[in-house]
Design an enzyme around this catalytic site. Structure first.
Site, PDB file in Angstrom:
ATOM      1  N   ARG A  56       0.854  -1.198   0.000  1.00 48.36           N
ATOM      2  CA  ARG A  56       0.000   0.000   0.000  1.00 48.36           C
ATOM      3  C   ARG A  56       0.883   1.238   0.000  1.00 48.36           C
ATOM      4  NH1 ARG A  56      -1.163   1.793   4.533  1.00 48.36           N
ATOM      5  NH2 ARG A  56      -1.940  -0.124   5.476  1.00 48.36           N
ATOM      6  N   TYR A 114     -16.567  17.023 -15.868  1.00 52.08           N
ATOM      7  CA  TYR A 114     -16.899  15.601 -15.898  1.00 52.08           C
ATOM      8  C   TYR A 114     -17.896  15.334 -14.757  1.00 52.08           C
ATOM      9  CZ  TYR A 114     -16.356  10.604 -15.179  1.00 52.08           C
ATOM     10  OH  TYR A 114     -16.596   9.268 -15.011  1.00 52.08           O
ATOM     11  N   ASP A 187      -7.593  18.866 -14.756  1.00 49.79           N
ATOM     12  CA  ASP A 187      -7.920  17.500 -15.176  1.00 49.79           C
ATOM     13  C   ASP A 187      -7.471  17.393 -16.631  1.00 49.79           C
ATOM     14  OD1 ASP A 187      -9.097  15.174 -16.172  1.00 49.79           O
ATOM     15  OD2 ASP A 187     -10.891  15.375 -14.917  1.00 49.79           O
ATOM     16  N   LYS A 212      -8.419   6.326 -19.459  1.00 48.28           N
ATOM     17  CA  LYS A 212      -8.724   6.824 -20.796  1.00 48.28           C
ATOM     18  C   LYS A 212      -7.483   6.745 -21.694  1.00 48.28           C
ATOM     19  CE  LYS A 212     -12.517   7.506 -18.535  1.00 48.28           C
ATOM     20  NZ  LYS A 212     -12.893   8.769 -17.916  1.00 48.28           N
TER      21      LYS A 212
HETATM   22  C1  LIG Z   1     -13.382   9.261 -16.652  1.00 54.45           C
HETATM   23  C2  LIG Z   1     -13.011  10.603 -16.175  1.00 54.45           C
HETATM   24  C3  LIG Z   1     -12.756  10.842 -14.817  1.00 54.45           C
HETATM   25  C4  LIG Z   1     -12.933   9.783 -13.741  1.00 54.45           C
HETATM   26  O1  LIG Z   1     -11.998   8.770 -13.843  1.00 54.45           O
HETATM   27  P1  LIG Z   1     -12.313   7.218 -13.446  1.00 54.45           P
HETATM   28  O2  LIG Z   1     -11.034   6.542 -13.842  1.00 54.45           O
HETATM   29  O3  LIG Z   1     -13.498   6.788 -14.215  1.00 54.45           O
HETATM   30  O4  LIG Z   1     -12.546   7.200 -11.979  1.00 54.45           O
HETATM   31  C5  LIG Z   1     -12.348  12.115 -14.456  1.00 54.45           C
HETATM   32  N1  LIG Z   1     -12.229  13.111 -15.363  1.00 54.45           N
HETATM   33  C6  LIG Z   1     -12.476  12.917 -16.666  1.00 54.45           C
HETATM   34  C7  LIG Z   1     -12.337  14.047 -17.623  1.00 54.45           C
HETATM   35  C8  LIG Z   1     -12.883  11.664 -17.118  1.00 54.45           C
HETATM   36  O5  LIG Z   1     -13.151  11.485 -18.421  1.00 54.45           O
END
Ligand SMILES: *Cc1c(COP(=O)(O)O)cnc(C)c1O
Length: 405
Positions: A56, A114, A187, A212
């Site tokens: 961890r 998001y 982000d 992603k």
């Molecule tokens: C998918 C996404 C998230 C969240 O991420 P997870 O891996 O699904 O928890 C945050 N910001 C954006 C822009 C996203 O597309």
């Protein structure tokens, strides 16, 4: 180069392929092994090898990913940022917010953030006494008015946004945040560090859903935080170690809450990161072709893509990004028509998520953004979102032609 050599002045893909990924010292394996292990032999009490004690707290496969993603987000020649890998993008966001917020604090968040980020801020942190204001980040006067001196701790930036692909000025927003005593978080999931380097533009923290583009193959869920060198806690808040470093506070919370990336997930994510540059080039080229083609189609009312001259953020995106990304949204006039298009493609798979090699199509209003229906973040019901993959572009256009009928 040896273990301690410095990749900080090399190009993006060289860093993504080599930083944190030296050949294994015992076998010479050129790819970091999957250290599927929870604990480590100590050479006498407290005699840790390489600092590893319990997975961890740290695991070598995760360290490799954390080093590589930090290198990918560190501007060329700048002091190294610090990376942290999590079990999901939202786990990364949650850890960051817990590290820097206290009850009574305030967050400014984009009005088309998001949906999951918005839900986290509004419905998880809200009940713990953190309030928020949702604003249009392309309106700098509105952002300035929303920032509360001495109370706003985080200006949350997403650019381009999901799913409306709004583009906002990271450098200008960093100035506003810092003048108000707040941290600027970006982000960078949609742009990726290949297309956009928020830290070079003044961001303190970058967050990724590595699920992603960084992972890139729709086979792993993960998240990352990258903290700029020298980022200090907002509002004079102390990090748990008594210092002022945001990175130290995040490290403490990562270990204390424990939403870490497992070794295999870290390994898959790192495997994706190595090819990010070449994949993004193809995502961008295909998306550009798809957006241009849709713009000519009689059944399409509006195409939203930062690479089109018709996009209000086109000039800014040209200045701030290397290219315009792989996401394209478009409107077809009615919810019925949007649902029909989503159900008729064959190469584009109807599914949530984005950023994988395969093309996806979805209806944000009923799918990814259903959780923000009725809020300030509600999206138009005739909107269709494409994650344009890296297949042959003729096949993508033919598929859309068939679906639009
Ligand atoms: C998918 C996404 C998230 C969240 O991420 P997870 O891996 O699904 O928890 C945050 N910001 C954006 C822009 C996203 O597309």
């Amino acid at each position: 180069m040896t273990h301690h050599d410095d990749w900080s002045t090399t190009g993006f893909s060289t860093r993504a392929i080599h930083a944190g990924q030296d050949p294994d010292p015992t076998t010479g394996a050129v790819v970091p092994p999957i250290h599927q292990v929870s604990t480590y032999k100590q050479d006498g009490v407290g005699g840790l090898r390489g600092g590893y004690e319990y997975s961890r707290s740290a695991n070598p496969t995760r360290t490799a990913l954390e080093t590589a993603i930090a290198a990918a987000e560190t501007p060329s020649g700048a002091a190294p940022a610090r990376g942290f890998a999590f079990s999901s993008g939202l786990a990364a966001e949650d850890t960051f917010l817990r590290a820097v917020l206290r009850p009574g604090d305030h967050v400014v968040i984009p009005d088309d953030a998001y949906g999951g980020s918005y839900r986290l801020v509004a419905r998880v942190f809200g009940p713990w006494g953190v309030d928020h204001t949702a604003v249009d980040l392309s309106d700098l006067d509105a952002v300035e008015a929303a920032l509360v001196q001495g109370r706003t701790r985080v200006l949350w930036v997403e650019t381009p946004t999901n799913p409306l692909l709004g583009v906002s000025d990271i450098a200008a927003l960093a100035e506003l945040a810092h003048a108000a005593g707040a941290l600027l978080l970006v982000d960078n999931t949609f742009a990726t560090p290949y297309l956009q380097q928020p830290i070079a533009l003044g961001a303190d923290v970058v967050v990724h859903s590595t699920t992603k583009y960084v992972g890139g193959h729709s086979d792993v869920v993960g998240g990352a935080l990258v903290v700029a060198d020298g980022a200090a806690m907002p509002g004079g808040l102390q990090a748990p170690d008594g210092g002022t470093s945001v990175a130290d506070a995040v490290a403490f919370h990562q270990n204390s809450s424990g939403a870490v990336a497992g070794p295999f997930d870290a390994w898959l994510t790192l495997r994706g990161l190595r090819t990010l540059g070449v994949r993004m080039d193809r995502h961008c080229a295909n998306a550009h072709a798809v957006a241009g083609w849709l713009e000519q189609h009689p059944r399409v009312e509006q195409v939203i893509y930062p690479g089109l001259a018709s996009h209000p953020g086109h000039e800014l995106a040209t200045r701030q990004m290397r290219d315009y990304g792989g996401m394209v949204s478009f409107r077809v006039g009615s919810e019925e028509a949007a649902l029909e298009v989503c159900s008729r493609t064959r190469v584009f798979t109807l599914a949530e998520s984005l950023g994988g090699v395969e093309s996806l199509i979805e209806h944000p209003g009923r799918m990814t953004h259903a959780s923000v229906a009725g809020s300030a973040l509600e999206v138009p019901s005739d909107l269709v979102r494409l994650s344009v993959g890296i297949e042959d572009v003729e096949d993508l256009l033919a598929d859309l032609e068939r679906a639009l009928g």
